[in-house]
Design a protein around this motif. Structure first.
Motif, PDB file in Angstrom:
ATOM      1  N   TYR A 242       0.824  -1.205   0.000  1.00  0.00           N
ATOM      2  CA  TYR A 242       0.000   0.000   0.000  1.00  0.00           C
ATOM      3  C   TYR A 242       0.864   1.263   0.000  1.00  0.00           C
ATOM      4  N   ASP A 243       2.156   1.078  -0.261  1.00  0.00           N
ATOM      5  CA  ASP A 243       3.083   2.204  -0.356  1.00  0.00           C
ATOM      6  C   ASP A 243       3.219   2.955   0.968  1.00  0.00           C
ATOM      7  N   ILE A 244       3.156   2.210   2.068  1.00  0.00           N
ATOM      8  CA  ILE A 244       3.320   2.800   3.400  1.00  0.00           C
ATOM      9  C   ILE A 244       4.692   2.383   3.928  1.00  0.00           C
ATOM     10  N   PRO A 245       5.612   3.311   4.097  1.00  0.00           N
ATOM     11  CA  PRO A 245       6.947   2.961   4.608  1.00  0.00           C
ATOM     12  C   PRO A 245       6.878   2.326   5.993  1.00  0.00           C
ATOM     13  N   VAL A 246       7.718   1.329   6.205  1.00  0.00           N
ATOM     14  CA  VAL A 246       7.773   0.620   7.485  1.00  0.00           C
ATOM     15  C   VAL A 246       9.199   0.664   8.022  1.00  0.00           C
ATOM     16  N   VAL A 247       9.329   0.987   9.309  1.00  0.00           N
ATOM     17  CA  VAL A 247      10.614   0.871   9.998  1.00  0.00           C
ATOM     18  C   VAL A 247      10.422  -0.132  11.124  1.00  0.00           C
TER      19      VAL A 247
ATOM     20  N   ASP B 259      13.248  -0.799   6.320  1.00  0.00           N
ATOM     21  CA  ASP B 259      14.293  -0.158   7.106  1.00  0.00           C
ATOM     22  C   ASP B 259      14.221  -0.667   8.547  1.00  0.00           C
ATOM     23  N   LYS B 260      15.382  -0.742   9.198  1.00  0.00           N
ATOM     24  CA  LYS B 260      15.430  -1.337  10.538  1.00  0.00           C
ATOM     25  C   LYS B 260      16.380  -0.561  11.446  1.00  0.00           C
ATOM     26  N   ILE B 261      16.061  -0.585  12.723  1.00  0.00           N
ATOM     27  CA  ILE B 261      16.969  -0.022  13.716  1.00  0.00           C
ATOM     28  C   ILE B 261      16.893  -0.849  14.989  1.00  0.00           C
ATOM     29  N   GLY B 262      18.054  -1.211  15.515  1.00  0.00           N
ATOM     30  CA  GLY B 262      18.100  -2.007  16.738  1.00  0.00           C
ATOM     31  C   GLY B 262      19.391  -1.757  17.478  1.00  0.00           C
ATOM     32  N   VAL B 263      19.652  -2.584  18.470  1.00  0.00           N
ATOM     33  CA  VAL B 263      20.885  -2.470  19.237  1.00  0.00           C
ATOM     34  C   VAL B 263      21.764  -3.685  18.967  1.00  0.00           C
ATOM     35  N   ASP B 264      23.020  -3.620  19.399  1.00  0.00           N
ATOM     36  CA  ASP B 264      23.976  -4.696  19.118  1.00  0.00           C
ATOM     37  C   ASP B 264      23.810  -5.841  20.119  1.00  0.00           C
TER      38      ASP B 264
ATOM     39  N   ASN C 237      13.510  10.161   6.558  1.00  0.00           N
ATOM     40  CA  ASN C 237      14.434  10.094   5.422  1.00  0.00           C
ATOM     41  C   ASN C 237      13.825   9.281   4.281  1.00  0.00           C
ATOM     42  N   ARG C 238      13.133   8.201   4.642  1.00  0.00           N
ATOM     43  CA  ARG C 238      12.466   7.384   3.618  1.00  0.00           C
ATOM     44  C   ARG C 238      11.337   8.176   2.961  1.00  0.00           C
ATOM     45  N   LEU C 239      10.553   8.872   3.765  1.00  0.00           N
ATOM     46  CA  LEU C 239       9.442   9.673   3.237  1.00  0.00           C
ATOM     47  C   LEU C 239       9.940  10.791   2.325  1.00  0.00           C
TER      48      LEU C 239
END
Length: 335
Positions: free
Chosen positions: A145-150, A162-167, A307-309
């Protein structure tokens, strides 16, 4: 006249998963050129288009972001949300929060609502049940549906987002090496989340740091009574010198069992946990912990989404950011 077709129908005709179709249409490098060509040819033949209502709504920004939290009992997610709120305010954006309660079905319901075009993007920590089932079609539907997901925090999933996490892996590798550098040999691990991605990464880091993976002594279970029994065995029978706890539940259990068995922390047992500082500092003795910097994680998740948007990332290529954790030494690791 060519008939229109849905993503699900395309997948059925091609005898592939919905996720494969979605990845191919989004030019994911995970899909072979041959498969991508088949998908695009069939999509073109049937005049496939994403949901028109959502597309029309996405022509202008709503100024709203959907955030899916897996549970509210963990203060970590409250601190992540705090970071998201602070960063979103800088961009004059509003956040709508949803709670999946670690439920696959609830997560699906939430994603179905979000495909209406009511939000500019979605930030989600995938529920434990969804990870167990490994069923992610509802997340691919958002992309369709063209909705960006992080995806945040729980990121070791094969999803084109796109993803963000810890080590997570490095945090327990370093913690284990810390104990070994102090001359400790019998280092154990306890986990109530060994079955999900972040737990598996922490266990992987622990095993890597051991000279011999056969030396690993672990207490793992999703059943509280069973986990207590296994932790008690590590402490009283195997007489471990140090224990790493991958989560809040196992850390609290370990401190309680040590108290019941009259095992002195840190004299007889060193302890490190994945636990919030608000709790760690008020335990007796205070518990050394892995600081995950949740506010930073939350603010960065908003930044990545924006940034994606704004088109700053190349289509089909996804950002993955890892935030370094910090081992905070309190009383439970004193030598």
């Amino acid at each position: 006249m060519k008939s229109k077709i849905t993503l699900k129908e395309l997948a059925k005709l091609l005898n592939v998963s919905i996720s494969t179709v979605s990845k191919a249409l989004h030019d994911s490098s995970e899909i072979s050129p041959k498969t991508a060509k088949r998908v695009k040819e069939l999509a073109s033949l049937h005049n496939y288009r994403p949901n028109p209502v959502a597309v029309n709504l996405k022509k202008s920004r709503t100024g709203t972001i959907g955030v899916v939290i897996p549970n509210i009992s963990n203060s970590f997610f409250a601190r992540v949300l705090s970071g998201m709120e602070a960063e979103a305010q800088k961009h004059d954006q509003q956040i709508i929060t949803y709670i999946s309660n670690e439920s696959f079905e609830r997560e699906k319901q939430i994603c179905d609502m979000l495909t209406s075009g009511m939000v500019d993007g979605v930030l989600i920590a995938v529920s434990e049940e969804t990870q167990k089932k490994q069923q992610y079609d509802h997340l691919f539907a958002l992309l369709d549906y063209d909705i960006p997901v992080v995806i945040y925090d729980r990121i070791n999933l094969g999803l084109p987002a796109d993803k963000i996490g810890v080590d997570d892996e490095k945090s327990f590798f370093d913690a284990t090496k810390f104990f070994r550098a102090k001359g400790l040999e019998k280092i154990g691990l306890a986990s109530a989340i060994h079955h999900v991605g972040i737990g598996q990464l922490r266990i992987k880091g622990y095993k890597k740091a051991l000279k011999d993976e056969g030396a690993a002594m672990m207490a793992t279970s999703t059943k509280p009574d069973d986990l207590k029994k296994k932790i008690r065995d590590l402490i009283t029978e195997k007489k471990i010198e140090a224990l790493l706890c991958t989560d809040f539940e196992s850390a609290i259990m370990a401190t309680r069992i040590a108290y019941e068995e009259k095992i002195n922390i840190p004299e007889d047992l060193k302890l490190i946990g994945y636990i919030s500082r608000e709790i760690a500092e008020f335990l007796t003795p205070s518990l050394s912990y892995i600081e995950q910097h949740p506010q930073e994680l939350g603010s960065n998740a908003i930044e990545i989404l924006n940034n994606r948007l704004d088109g700053k990332y190349e289509s089909g290529k996804f950002e993955e950011k890892i935030i370094a954790t910090t081992l905070i030494h309190l009383e439970s690791t004193k030598f």
